[in-house]
Design an enzyme around this catalytic site. Structure first.
Site, PDB file in Angstrom:
ATOM      1  N   ASN A   1       0.859  -1.190   0.000  1.00  0.00           N
ATOM      2  CA  ASN A   1       0.000   0.000   0.000  1.00  0.00           C
ATOM      3  C   ASN A   1       0.893   1.238   0.000  1.00  0.00           C
ATOM      4  O   ASN A   1       1.469   1.584   1.019  1.00  0.00           O
ATOM      5  CB  ASN A   1      -0.896  -0.043   1.249  1.00  0.00           C
ATOM      6  N   TRP A   2       0.972   1.891  -1.152  1.00  0.00           N
ATOM      7  CA  TRP A   2       1.879   3.035  -1.278  1.00  0.00           C
ATOM      8  C   TRP A   2       1.289   4.341  -0.756  1.00  0.00           C
ATOM      9  O   TRP A   2       1.961   5.369  -0.762  1.00  0.00           O
ATOM     10  CB  TRP A   2       2.313   3.198  -2.742  1.00  0.00           C
ATOM     11  N   LYS A   3       0.023   4.324  -0.389  1.00  0.00           N
ATOM     12  CA  LYS A   3      -0.619   5.533   0.161  1.00  0.00           C
ATOM     13  C   LYS A   3      -0.355   6.732  -0.750  1.00  0.00           C
ATOM     14  O   LYS A   3      -0.296   6.570  -1.963  1.00  0.00           O
ATOM     15  CB  LYS A   3      -0.133   5.766   1.605  1.00  0.00           C
TER      16      LYS A   3
ATOM     17  N   HIS B   1      -9.795   1.363   4.724  1.00  0.00           N
ATOM     18  CA  HIS B   1      -8.507   1.509   5.417  1.00  0.00           C
ATOM     19  C   HIS B   1      -8.683   2.508   6.560  1.00  0.00           C
ATOM     20  O   HIS B   1      -9.438   3.480   6.437  1.00  0.00           O
ATOM     21  CB  HIS B   1      -7.437   1.997   4.432  1.00  0.00           C
TER      22      HIS B   1
ATOM     23  N   GLU C   1      -7.041   4.917   7.579  1.00  0.00           N
ATOM     24  CA  GLU C   1      -6.808   6.328   7.231  1.00  0.00           C
ATOM     25  C   GLU C   1      -8.026   6.921   6.522  1.00  0.00           C
ATOM     26  O   GLU C   1      -8.303   8.107   6.661  1.00  0.00           O
ATOM     27  CB  GLU C   1      -5.536   6.450   6.380  1.00  0.00           C
TER      28      GLU C   1
ATOM     29  N   GLU D   1      -5.816  -4.788  10.517  1.00  0.00           N
ATOM     30  CA  GLU D   1      -4.795  -3.760  10.721  1.00  0.00           C
ATOM     31  C   GLU D   1      -5.097  -2.972  11.989  1.00  0.00           C
ATOM     32  O   GLU D   1      -5.891  -2.014  11.954  1.00  0.00           O
ATOM     33  CB  GLU D   1      -4.765  -2.786   9.535  1.00  0.00           C
TER      34      GLU D   1
ATOM     35  N   GLY E   1       2.240   2.348  10.858  1.00  0.00           N
ATOM     36  CA  GLY E   1       3.268   3.387  10.789  1.00  0.00           C
ATOM     37  C   GLY E   1       3.930   3.702  12.119  1.00  0.00           C
ATOM     38  O   GLY E   1       4.618   4.708  12.243  1.00  0.00           O
TER      39      GLY E   1
ATOM     40  N   SER F   1       3.027  -1.930  10.467  1.00  0.00           N
ATOM     41  CA  SER F   1       4.471  -2.019  10.760  1.00  0.00           C
ATOM     42  C   SER F   1       5.083  -3.368  10.380  1.00  0.00           C
ATOM     43  O   SER F   1       5.978  -3.864  11.066  1.00  0.00           O
ATOM     44  CB  SER F   1       4.747  -1.680  12.232  1.00  0.00           C
TER      45      SER F   1
ATOM     46  N   GLY G   1       2.677  -0.929   4.344  1.00  0.00           N
ATOM     47  CA  GLY G   1       2.800   0.462   3.925  1.00  0.00           C
ATOM     48  C   GLY G   1       4.268   0.837   3.790  1.00  0.00           C
ATOM     49  O   GLY G   1       4.910   0.540   2.783  1.00  0.00           O
ATOM     50  N   GLY G   2       4.801   1.454   4.835  1.00  0.00           N
ATOM     51  CA  GLY G   2       6.158   2.019   4.826  1.00  0.00           C
ATOM     52  C   GLY G   2       7.219   1.123   4.195  1.00  0.00           C
ATOM     53  O   GLY G   2       7.973   1.575   3.314  1.00  0.00           O
TER      54      GLY G   2
HETATM   55  P1  PGA Z   1       2.584   0.432   7.641  1.00  0.00           P
HETATM   56  O1  PGA Z   1       1.144   0.666   6.985  1.00  0.00           O
HETATM   57  O2  PGA Z   1       3.139  -0.841   7.072  1.00  0.00           O
HETATM   58  O3  PGA Z   1       3.386   1.651   7.218  1.00  0.00           O
HETATM   59  O4  PGA Z   1       2.403   0.349   9.122  1.00  0.00           O
HETATM   60  C1  PGA Z   1       0.261  -0.399   6.785  1.00  0.00           C
HETATM   61  C2  PGA Z   1      -1.036   0.073   6.179  1.00  0.00           C
HETATM   62  O5  PGA Z   1      -1.493   1.180   6.536  1.00  0.00           O
HETATM   63  O6  PGA Z   1      -1.633  -0.604   5.327  1.00  0.00           O
END
Ligand code: PGA
Length: 255
Positions: free
Chosen positions: A10-12, A98, A100, A170, A176, A216, A237-238
């Site tokens: 997930n590149w956001k 998600h 966010e 999640e 993050g 994470s 994500g990250g």
């Molecule tokens: P993260 O994000 O790996 O940076 O914690 C995961 C996500 O939001 O899907």
């Protein structure tokens, strides 16, 4: 039932179109089809990069998804991107709900449920994201929160739709943050999700639905999560933004 392992990136709101394409080129160069044949790799770039990246990955096993969808097909809805448009731009999957989106864009359970249905109508495979906040965890409400989040979506789905579903657990506090639950805790959540899917459909069908862990995830911990019996992949994500850590996660899942 053998469920294939899925690594979803997930590149956001990161990576310009040229940066996404450069990553795609390098990933393909490093992607040995035989070596990675046991895992599915999926990239969720910004909507802008969907079409160019899907062209780049054409003919390769790497799949593409969108991070969100709006309702409807086509119409006078300034700024909106429907499942139909995303699908035609090369997306096969779409993240829905998600945390966010729930936090910063006011998406509630009802809207998330409608979006899951809209995704299926648009022939996209939805990845439904659920998870508790830190406060909810402290109050020991984790399983109740997920039950509510998933319970909102399931009534609108038939068995044929459910087969297309993936669920991502999640925990909001793990996203993050560098903090992660133990694999055992994450598996307990995943098992509860599978149980709820089994109640709504059948245990056999629930057995075929992939459940991911996200929050994470890194090359250091990804294997541990995947080895948990009810966890079938990771939503990252990250650590997915960097090619080396992405390939390191693929490597650690490949064998
Ligand atoms: P993260 O994000 O790996 O940076 O914690 C995961 C996500 O939001 O899907």
């Amino acid at each position: 039932m053998m469920r294939r392992v899925l690594l979803a990136a997930n590149w956001k709101m990161f990576k310009t179109v040229p940066a996404a394409l450069a990553f795609g080129r390098e990933l393909l160069r490093r992607y040995d089809v035989d070596h990675f044949s046991a895992i599915d790799v999926m990239i969720f770039p910004t909507a802008l990069a969907l079409w160019p990246l899907s062209q780049r990955f054409a003919g390769s096993p790497i799949q593409i998804g969108a991070q969100n969808l709006d309702l409807g097909t086509e119409g006078a809805l300034t700024g909106a991107l429907s499942g139909y448009l995303l699908r035609e731009a090369g997306a096969e999957y779409v993240l829905v709900g998600h945390s966010e989106r729930r936090q910063h864009f006011g998406e509630d359970d009802e809207l998330v449920a409608t979006k899951v249905q809209a995704a299926i109508s648009a022939h996209l495979h939805p990845i439904l994201c659920v998870g508790e906040t830190a406060e909810e965890r402290e109050r020991e409400e984790t399983l109740a929160i997920m039950r509510r989040q998933i319970g909102a979506v399931l009534p609108g789905l038939g068995s044929q739709d459910a087969i297309k579903l993936t669920v991502a657990y999640e925990p909001v506090w793990a996203i993050g943050s560098g903090k992660v639950p133990t694999a055992q805790d994450a598996n307990r959540a995943a098992a509860a999700i599978r149980h709820q899917l089994g109640e709504r459909f059948s245990p056999e069908l629930a057995d075929r639905i992939r459940i991911l862990y996200g929050g994470s995830v890194s090359p250091k911990n990804v294997r541990e999560f995947i080895e948990a019996p009810d966890i079938d992949g990771a939503l990252v994500g990250g650590a997915s933004l960097n090619l080396e850590t992405m390939v390191a996660m693929m490597e650690s899942l490949a064998h």
